[in-house]
Write an enzyme that holds these catalytic residues in place. Sequence first.
Site, mmCIF file in Angstrom:
data_model
loop_
_atom_site.group_PDB
_atom_site.id
_atom_site.type_symbol
_atom_site.label_atom_id
_atom_site.label_comp_id
_atom_site.label_asym_id
_atom_site.label_seq_id
_atom_site.Cartn_x
_atom_site.Cartn_y
_atom_site.Cartn_z
ATOM 1 C CG HIS A 174 -1.969 -1.084 1.232
ATOM 2 N ND1 HIS A 174 -2.884 -1.046 0.290
ATOM 3 C CD2 HIS A 174 -2.157 -2.149 2.210
ATOM 4 C CE1 HIS A 174 -3.745 -2.082 0.542
ATOM 5 N NE2 HIS A 174 -3.202 -2.640 1.592
ATOM 6 C CG ASP A 215 -2.799 -8.601 0.815
ATOM 7 O OD1 ASP A 215 -2.165 -8.642 1.884
ATOM 8 O OD2 ASP A 215 -3.642 -7.661 0.976
ATOM 9 C CG HIS A 226 -6.324 -5.302 1.855
ATOM 10 N ND1 HIS A 226 -5.822 -6.145 2.658
ATOM 11 C CD2 HIS A 226 -7.566 -4.908 2.160
ATOM 12 C CE1 HIS A 226 -6.658 -6.389 3.816
ATOM 13 N NE2 HIS A 226 -7.635 -5.548 3.516
ATOM 14 C CG ASP A 237 -4.772 -10.070 3.509
ATOM 15 O OD1 ASP A 237 -4.586 -10.420 2.517
ATOM 16 O OD2 ASP A 237 -4.803 -8.700 3.981
HETATM 17 ZN ZN LIG Z 1 -3.733 -7.194 2.758
#
Ligand SMILES: [Zn+2]
Length: 351
Positions: free
Chosen positions: A135, A171, A173, A258
Amino acid sequence: MSGGLSDADKRRTGLVYHPDFLKHDTGAHHPERAARLIAIIEKLESSGVLERLIKISPEPASLEQVEYVHERSYIESVRNVCERGGGMLDPDTPVSAASYEVALLAAGGVLKAVDEVFNGNLESVFAAVRPPGHHAERNKGMGFCLFNNVALAAEHLKRRGLKRILIVDWDVHHGNGTQSAFYDDASVLYFSTHQYPYYPGTGWFDETGSGDGRGFTVNVPLPAGCGDAEYVYVFQEVLKPIAVEFRPEFVLISAGFDPHETDPLAGMRVSSETFGVLTEIIKEIASGSGMVLALEGGYSLSGLTESVWCVLASLLGDFECDCGISKMEAKAAVKNRVAEIKRIQGEYWGL
Ligand SMILES: [Zn+2]
């Protein structure tokens, strides 16, 4: 094919780890916590996997290396917050006094992993690092991430002369920081599967790159509730044909766990075994070019440790799955989504 080499020599797999990674203190109740790495190492040790891995001791990335991706002013602001004893980079991203040094060590660990594979010393490396990175933007830390470990590794490989680097980000996200680092760059193909809509909000499938980089960003946003069949379907139907055409010289994986069915933050239903299956698919794509996986998210300790164990079983060449995942049928909604992505990416790739 490799003469007298033993199986162990043919499948030399490394592990990046350092106890200083535990010193990035995010507080008592933060999901991205030191216990994650402690649990991974305990699982690898108790299962006998740890002793089969070549240990790589990380060294901190230099300021010059972190500047491959990040602005000097941002790097200094992280250092300053840590020197004052810690604080918040954003509402999700606490740092402690040691976090700046630990983040340099995490980034440097992934760079060292890449060097070991690039130089031919190892076939693949799993970098059990924290804080995570995908991120982190050029001038902003966010979403538990300080410096973008995988983006720095890709820039490092470009400076070693590579022209085709594939980043696979599984991931749950979207890796907004990695996408934006290479959005107009045809030498780095960024592929991401992620829950959508979800944090951080980017990664719709019409985000395909800009300028020279058009077609070199491949986003597969997925609805909550996707599991083994959907992930394997997407990897086979979208990642595989594009990657085979791209012919990567090196594969970096933003390995977040995740999407696991037990993860407390996200809403996917992926089993531990499927992370081994995805690694097998990527190994096939990489076909001898180097592979380095860097830990991103994953907040269920049992899901995280079992999944990492399956990934390492694959890297070591003894992953077996009789779970029938490849024969499962993906949901119609995901098949329709994939058809739409193939239509959009078909402008750039022979899908
Ligand atoms: Zn994540």
